[in-house]
Design an enzyme around this catalytic site. Structure first.
Site, mmCIF file in Angstrom:
data_model
loop_
_atom_site.group_PDB
_atom_site.id
_atom_site.type_symbol
_atom_site.label_atom_id
_atom_site.label_comp_id
_atom_site.label_asym_id
_atom_site.label_seq_id
_atom_site.Cartn_x
_atom_site.Cartn_y
_atom_site.Cartn_z
ATOM 1 N N PHE A 89 0.804 -1.372 0.146
ATOM 2 C CA PHE A 89 0.145 0.011 -0.049
ATOM 3 C C PHE A 89 0.937 1.291 0.035
ATOM 4 C CE2 PHE A 89 -2.510 -3.368 1.610
ATOM 5 C CZ PHE A 89 -3.905 -3.187 1.280
ATOM 6 N N CYS A 90 0.720 2.260 -0.877
ATOM 7 C CA CYS A 90 1.095 3.850 -0.900
ATOM 8 C C CYS A 90 2.686 3.436 -0.751
ATOM 9 C CB CYS A 90 0.629 4.351 0.190
ATOM 10 S SG CYS A 90 0.763 6.221 -0.281
ATOM 11 N N SER A 91 3.302 4.005 0.117
ATOM 12 C CA SER A 91 4.891 3.897 0.302
ATOM 13 C C SER A 91 5.196 2.612 0.382
ATOM 14 C CB SER A 91 5.218 4.973 1.288
ATOM 15 O OG SER A 91 4.833 4.377 2.777
ATOM 16 N N GLY B 233 4.315 0.302 -1.089
ATOM 17 C CA GLY B 233 4.267 -0.263 -2.660
ATOM 18 C C GLY B 233 5.648 0.097 -3.370
#
Length: 586
Positions: A321-323, A325
């Site tokens: 998820f997000c960072s 990723g």
């Protein structure tokens, strides 16, 4: 029945008009959309939000010069404003706020002549401001900078923020005999005493982690200085043989993936027969200033090693998820470069930007001086403080994240409503100075789009060498990680990709459990280079993307085997019940 999608949403680089003045206010779900994400580290949080209210001098000069070259536009807009204000004064104006603008929802704004004229004068002025920005026809970066400043100013000057004008505040004075003012001042003093110096969006005791949130049963089965690994207890008789390892963001706590029962991503995956493991990051302090991308990349590898020991499976799937990723994508490139990519069965990236070209407002707001100042301040302190980041983020959408609560908390003297995502958002974490620096350098140089420009654990990062199947999700209203920027992940990776465009924005697109009648997502049979072409091919499917991902993942998770009776294994025994200990670090 799936229906074809209609017009594609605006690209981050396309011009836009803002009708009827300031952006519309939303509910709690909308309010959190600007409250999280990696992009916050790309702005100068260490300098505080007020600097962001003033665009760079060069942008101001170019804006002024552009308007000076169009005196006809200035004269026309000035005339339009004068005529509209004349109508307002005479009570003949038909200006009205948008249907979703809750600031002026009270009937007094339309029924009281003075309040109606005040509101309409504000809307007329705001509309002209947006039109002048359109007339200037600036390049995308200057355009975003000017709009950001204009949005903050327009929202701040709204008459709904003025105690003697807001009918909700006036009614509260009558209803409480003035006690609302006393309570409002008390709340304001408390909020301004320490970062983030913005109105509280949720009461600090609204929820309890481990009792109300993050309650899915499991245990910590592995721990390092950097993270704890939680294995969740299966809820089905059989499970898929290939386990799933979730890598959450490095900002805020992991339990955005495990909110209340019925709203937990982890819970849903378990009900689909998946074996689920969770990386729980430690909240770093000045002792951990040197933890950079390599530190976190090694942590992901350590988690995969532990999962392999416990399950006996040589492959695992990952969802990031997000960072998280960004870290995971770089780790996958490292595995590809070292001949170990076969240990990954599939990968999923949720609201993750790997290509920062025109990634949105925050990319536009970056400038070299601000970036270097942020890096230097976090280096001296050893970390970037989550509370300061939250303060800056609030000013990215002040109408939803500041003025909405200004009216509720201070003018009305009321406690903010309890909402689990906002509680999670307030549970901030720090970011180590080295990780802050590394993220900024990768983003500023857009390094992941150029093979070999970035490295992970000594290996050159070439995302095209990552050939595992990938599942990429984005939010259609995500202004922090625009869906077009998330879509470009499908072009950077070398394997087959499925792109899913969810409703809502950065967080609500993730916390999107089945059962919401308003939820939809869009999918297409292929991922062409142009995101707008993808959108034209996409079909809208009713419901949440969670079951779609479980089905996609199930096809890549091996055969069904009996669910393990005990957690841990091969010398890795449970150390603590979920949610573990690191989640409680302050």
């Amino acid at each position: 029945m799936a229906q074809p999608a209609t017009d594609p949403p605006r690209s981050a680089s396309e011009p836009r008009a803002v009708p009827d003045g300031a952006p519309a206010d939303g509910g709690p779900e909308q309010a959190v959309e600007a409250a999280t994400g990696l992009d916050m580290v790309l702005v100068d949080a260490a300098s505080g939000p007020l600097r962001r209210l003033i665009p760079p001098a060069g942008t101001v000069l170019r804006f002024g010069a552009a308007l000076a070259r169009r005196p006809d536009a200035l004269a026309r807009r000035g005339g339009e404003l004068a005529r509209e204000l004349g109508k307002v004064a005479l009570g003949r104006s038909e200006l009205a706020p948008g249907k979703k603008d809750k600031r002026f929802a009270d009937p007094a704004w339309s029924g009281n002549p003075l309040l109606r004229r005040t509101m309409q004068a504000h809307l007329a002025t705001a509309r002209v401001a947006w039109e002048l920005i359109e007339d200037a026809d600036l390049d995308w970066q200057d355009d975003e900078r000017i709009r950001f400043t204009a949005t903050n100013l327009v929202d701040a000057l709204a008459p709904s923020n003025v105690p003697v004008l807001n009918p909700l505040a006036l009614k509260a004075v009558i209803d409480t005999g003035g006690k609302n003012a006393v309570e409002g001042v008390r709340r304001m003093v408390h909020d301004l005493a320490s970062p983030p110096r913005v109105p509280s969006m949720v009461e600090p005791d609204a929820f309890t982690v481990g009792e109300d949130l993050a309650v899915t049963p499991g245990a910590v089965v592995f721990r390092t200085d950097v993270f704890e690994l939680v294995q969740y207890r299966p809820t089905t008789e059989t499970v898929r043989s290939v386990p799933l390892v979730i890598v959450p963001p490095t900002i805020n706590k992991y339990y955005i993936t495990d909110l209340a029962p019925g709203r937990s991503i982890v819970e849903h995956y378990l009900s689909g027969g998946q074996q689920v493991f969770m990386v729980v990051w430690r909240n770093p302090d000045e002792r951990h200033a040197g933890w950079g991308l390599d530190t976190y990349g090694q942590a992901v590898l350590d988690a995969l090693d532990a999962v392999e020991r416990i399950t006996g499976q040589e492959q695992a799937s990952v969802q990031a998820f997000c960072s998280g990723g960004i870290i995971t994508a770089m780790v996958l490139a490292h595995l590809a470069a070292t001949g170990r990519q076969d240990r990954i069965r599939s990968a999923s990236f949720a609201v993750t930007v790997l290509d920062w070209e025109r990634a949105g407002t925050l990319s536009a707001l970056m400038d070299p001086e601000a970036v270097q100042a942020a890096i230097e301040r976090s280096r001296k302190k050893g970390y970037l403080d989550g509370a300061q980041l939250a303060e800056v983020f609030a000013w990215l959408r002040p109408n939803d994240l500041i003025w909405n609560y200004w009216v509720n908390n201070y003018l009305q003297g009321k406690p903010p409503p309890n909402f689990d995502i906002l509680f999670w958002n307030a549970d901030t974490t720090r970011m180590s100075a080295a990780l802050h620096r590394d993220f900024i350098e990768v983003a500023l140089g857009n390094a992941l789009t150029d093979p070999g420009r970035a490295t992970m654990l000594g290996s050159p990062v070439d995302l095209s060498a990552v050939t595992v199947d990938s599942y990429v999700t984005a939010g259609v209203a995500d202004h922090l990680c625009p869906w077009q920027a998330c879509y470009r992940t499908t072009q950077l990776l070398g394997g087959e990709s499925r792109f899913v465009l969810s409703t809502s924005g950065h967080i609500a697109s993730l916390v999107n459990p089945p059962g919401n009648p308003k939820s939809t997502f869009q999918v297409a049979p292929s991922t062409p280079p142009d995101p707008q072409e993808w959108f034209r091919q996409a079909e809208t499917v009713k419901g949440s993307w969670w079951p779609d991902y479980v089905a996609w993942l199930g096809e890549r998770s091996g055969e069904e085997i009996p669910a393990p009776r005990e957690l841990g294994g091969d010398g890795l025994e449970p150390l603590a019940d979920a949610p573990g200990t690191y989640v409680f670090d302050k």
